[in-house]
Design a protein around this motif. Structure first.
Motif, mmCIF file in Angstrom:
data_model
loop_
_atom_site.group_PDB
_atom_site.id
_atom_site.type_symbol
_atom_site.label_atom_id
_atom_site.label_comp_id
_atom_site.label_asym_id
_atom_site.label_seq_id
_atom_site.Cartn_x
_atom_site.Cartn_y
_atom_site.Cartn_z
ATOM 1 N N UNK A 36 -14.822 33.125 -3.161
ATOM 2 C CA UNK A 36 -13.962 31.976 -3.401
ATOM 3 C C UNK A 36 -14.791 30.803 -3.914
ATOM 4 N N UNK A 37 -14.120 29.919 -4.619
ATOM 5 C CA UNK A 37 -14.718 28.668 -5.068
ATOM 6 C C UNK A 37 -14.403 27.585 -4.038
ATOM 7 N N UNK A 38 -15.299 26.603 -3.918
ATOM 8 C CA UNK A 38 -15.028 25.534 -2.963
ATOM 9 C C UNK A 38 -15.743 24.267 -3.407
ATOM 10 N N UNK A 39 -15.135 23.119 -3.070
ATOM 11 C CA UNK A 39 -15.694 21.833 -3.469
ATOM 12 C C UNK A 39 -15.343 21.505 -4.906
ATOM 13 N N UNK A 40 -16.101 20.600 -5.486
ATOM 14 C CA UNK A 40 -15.883 20.218 -6.873
ATOM 15 C C UNK A 40 -14.734 19.247 -7.041
ATOM 16 N N UNK A 41 -14.287 19.104 -8.279
ATOM 17 C CA UNK A 41 -13.214 18.183 -8.592
ATOM 18 C C UNK A 41 -12.539 18.606 -9.888
ATOM 19 N N UNK A 42 -11.458 17.924 -10.222
ATOM 20 C CA UNK A 42 -10.749 18.165 -11.476
ATOM 21 C C UNK A 42 -10.794 16.879 -12.296
ATOM 22 N N UNK A 43 -11.224 16.998 -13.546
ATOM 23 C CA UNK A 43 -11.323 15.831 -14.421
ATOM 24 C C UNK A 43 -10.407 16.030 -15.620
ATOM 25 N N UNK A 44 -9.973 14.908 -16.176
ATOM 26 C CA UNK A 44 -9.083 14.936 -17.342
ATOM 27 C C UNK A 44 -9.875 14.691 -18.611
ATOM 28 N N UNK A 45 -9.413 15.259 -19.689
ATOM 29 C CA UNK A 45 -10.040 15.062 -20.989
ATOM 30 C C UNK A 45 -9.853 13.621 -21.451
ATOM 31 N N UNK A 46 -10.898 12.997 -21.982
ATOM 32 C CA UNK A 46 -10.735 11.632 -22.536
ATOM 33 C C UNK A 46 -9.711 11.590 -23.659
ATOM 34 N N UNK A 52 -7.099 19.291 -18.376
ATOM 35 C CA UNK A 52 -7.995 19.092 -17.237
ATOM 36 C C UNK A 52 -9.052 20.196 -17.158
ATOM 37 N N UNK A 53 -10.086 19.918 -16.396
ATOM 38 C CA UNK A 53 -11.158 20.880 -16.147
ATOM 39 C C UNK A 53 -11.512 20.853 -14.668
ATOM 40 N N UNK A 54 -11.438 21.995 -14.013
ATOM 41 C CA UNK A 54 -11.912 22.139 -12.640
ATOM 42 C C UNK A 54 -13.391 22.474 -12.694
ATOM 43 N N UNK A 55 -14.232 21.684 -12.024
ATOM 44 C CA UNK A 55 -15.663 21.786 -12.262
ATOM 45 C C UNK A 55 -16.468 21.308 -11.048
ATOM 46 N N UNK A 56 -17.761 21.555 -11.104
ATOM 47 C CA UNK A 56 -18.720 21.143 -10.078
ATOM 48 C C UNK A 56 -18.402 21.705 -8.698
ATOM 49 N N UNK A 57 -17.756 22.866 -8.665
ATOM 50 C CA UNK A 57 -17.517 23.560 -7.403
ATOM 51 C C UNK A 57 -18.644 24.562 -7.148
ATOM 52 N N UNK A 58 -18.721 25.051 -5.925
ATOM 53 C CA UNK A 58 -19.634 26.127 -5.591
ATOM 54 C C UNK A 58 -18.885 27.445 -5.504
ATOM 55 N N UNK A 111 -23.071 24.352 -7.312
ATOM 56 C CA UNK A 111 -22.503 23.839 -8.557
ATOM 57 C C UNK A 111 -23.488 23.877 -9.724
ATOM 58 N N UNK A 112 -22.976 24.273 -10.871
ATOM 59 C CA UNK A 112 -23.673 24.267 -12.159
ATOM 60 C C UNK A 112 -24.703 25.380 -12.328
ATOM 61 N N UNK A 113 -24.777 26.320 -11.372
ATOM 62 C CA UNK A 113 -25.678 27.461 -11.538
ATOM 63 C C UNK A 113 -24.922 28.745 -11.243
ATOM 64 N N UNK A 114 -25.453 29.867 -11.760
ATOM 65 C CA UNK A 114 -24.897 31.174 -11.435
ATOM 66 C C UNK A 114 -23.422 31.291 -11.745
ATOM 67 N N UNK A 115 -22.669 31.731 -10.741
ATOM 68 C CA UNK A 115 -21.235 31.959 -10.914
ATOM 69 C C UNK A 115 -20.410 30.699 -10.681
ATOM 70 N N UNK A 116 -21.082 29.562 -10.586
ATOM 71 C CA UNK A 116 -20.389 28.283 -10.439
ATOM 72 C C UNK A 116 -20.833 27.336 -11.555
ATOM 73 N N UNK A 117 -20.945 27.886 -12.759
ATOM 74 C CA UNK A 117 -21.612 27.130 -13.830
ATOM 75 C C UNK A 117 -20.655 26.337 -14.722
ATOM 76 N N UNK A 118 -19.585 25.799 -14.133
ATOM 77 C CA UNK A 118 -18.713 24.888 -14.870
ATOM 78 C C UNK A 118 -19.064 23.458 -14.476
ATOM 79 N N UNK A 119 -19.888 22.751 -15.250
ATOM 80 C CA UNK A 119 -20.208 21.359 -14.917
ATOM 81 C C UNK A 119 -19.124 20.410 -15.390
ATOM 82 N N UNK A 120 -19.087 19.244 -14.761
ATOM 83 C CA UNK A 120 -18.145 18.209 -15.175
ATOM 84 C C UNK A 120 -18.727 17.303 -16.261
ATOM 85 N N UNK A 121 -19.983 17.511 -16.596
ATOM 86 C CA UNK A 121 -20.656 16.673 -17.589
ATOM 87 C C UNK A 121 -21.294 17.569 -18.641
#
Length: 347
Positions: A36-46, A52-58, A111-121
């Motif tokens: 499962x994924x956990x943590x992170x946040x959802x950000x909106x496109x400028x 939106x993008x769900x990102x920075x989760x583990x 967050x941002x490594x391995x299988x959680x590699x969707x960064x918010x930046x």
């Protein structure tokens, strides 16, 4: 015909299976596995708030034995979950070793490594040609392909070396990354989704991240940390320690937060070979343990060669050829600190 199959079987056993793996072992019986994924946040496109993008989760992968113990072992390396799964020669790694002992096992990608590699930046990747650095960083020898004489690595097996150096993720050693990892991991710990008794097994820069997780967590689910060659430590703000920026610490936190480390059942900082007492991170581990104990904690430093008589240990001793002996020391740690009980009586 039977002679043909006999020859074929001998060929498979001699070339495809390690001799100790050929011996019968108790089966691994799982009640369930998953992730499962956990943590992170959802950000909106400028450009469009509706995108939106769900990102920075583990990401957490789990394996729950059919008859589990109470303590969950969360295996955490900041740049490779593979090192927990196999020995350097492909033999049994910590994951299966402790599943056979009926511990629930969790493999964590921050967050941002391995299988959680969707960064918010935005992230940039520039190849840095690091195989030589891997060899030295993982303490296989003093210089590239110059192996330590008694190293617990199959030095004549080029395939094993290729597997080892290929196992690394792109490592992000920044202050922001440490905060992201420990934020997500503390949410996971507090959620109860990885159990009420958590022991982090960490390696390298994962040790700092696990200490920060214990400092940030609000509940009491975290019971222990066994940090193999931790690169980075947490200290209270009432001692003369200067915090450093970056992924290797030291980190300085308010004293009341630091005292959370003293509330854990036990912490153990483990070192392999060729780590002199004058080395900065060994000295930091000694000081961190002393300060944790000063506030009623139970922290120790263990040198595998000097204290336990185990030789040839690398930066990742739980993947070395001698990992069964290193694992036996972990067994002792868990037993001595009351972390080996079963979740329910077998009756």
């Amino acid at each position: 015909m039977w002679a043909f199959f006999a020859i074929l079987l001998l060929h498979v056993l001699s070339h495809g299976v390690h001799s100790e793996d050929a011996r019968p072992q108790s089966p691994i019986m799982l009640a369930k596995s998953g992730g499962f994924e956990i943590g992170g946040k959802t950000v909106s496109s400028p450009a469009s708030p509706n995108r939106t993008l769900s990102c920075d989760h583990g990401y957490m992968e789990y394996f729950i034995p059919w008859r589990p113990r109470k303590t969950s072992l969360v295996m955490w390396h900041s740049s490779s979950s593979q090192v927990w799964q196999n020995r350097w020669d492909g033999g049994e790694g910590y994951k299966d070793m402790f599943l056979r002992r009926n511990y629930p096992v969790y493999l964590w990608d921050g967050p941002r490594v391995g299988r959680a590699n969707w960064p918010c930046v935005p992230m940039n990747y520039t190849p840095y040609y690091g195989d030589r650095l891997n060899f030295i960083s993982w303490n296989f020898g003093p210089s590239y392909m110059n192996w330590w004489p008694d190293v617990q690595f199959p030095t004549q097996d080029n395939y094993a070396w290729q597997q080892a150096t290929s196992a690394r993720y792109v490592e992000i050693d920044t202050t922001e990354n440490v905060e992201l990892h420990s934020d997500a991991a503390s949410i996971a710990a507090d959620s109860g989704k990885i159990g009420d008794n958590i022991v982090y097994l960490t390696n390298s820069a994962g040790g700092l991240r696990a200490q920060m997780t214990a400092v940030k967590a609000n509940n009491t689910n975290i019971k222990g940390i066994v940090a193999y060659e931790s690169i980075g430590y947490v200290f209270p703000d009432n001692v003369n320690i200067t915090a450093r920026r970056g992924g290797f610490g030291p980190y300085v936190v308010p004293l009341e937060q630091f005292k959370k480390l003293a509330k854990l059942s036990a912490i153990q900082f483990v070192w392999g070979d060729h780590r002199d007492e004058s080395w900065d991170y060994v000295r930091q581990s000694r000081l961190a343990a002393k300060l944790i104990n000063q506030y009623g904690g139970n922290a120790t430093v263990l040198k595998l060669r000097d204290d336990a008589g185990l030789k040839g240990n690398t930066h990742i001793p739980f993947a070395d050829l001698g990992n069964a002996k290193v694992g036996a020391l972990l067994d002792t740690f868990l037993e001595e600190n009351g972390l080996d009980e079963y979740a329910y009586d077998s009756k």
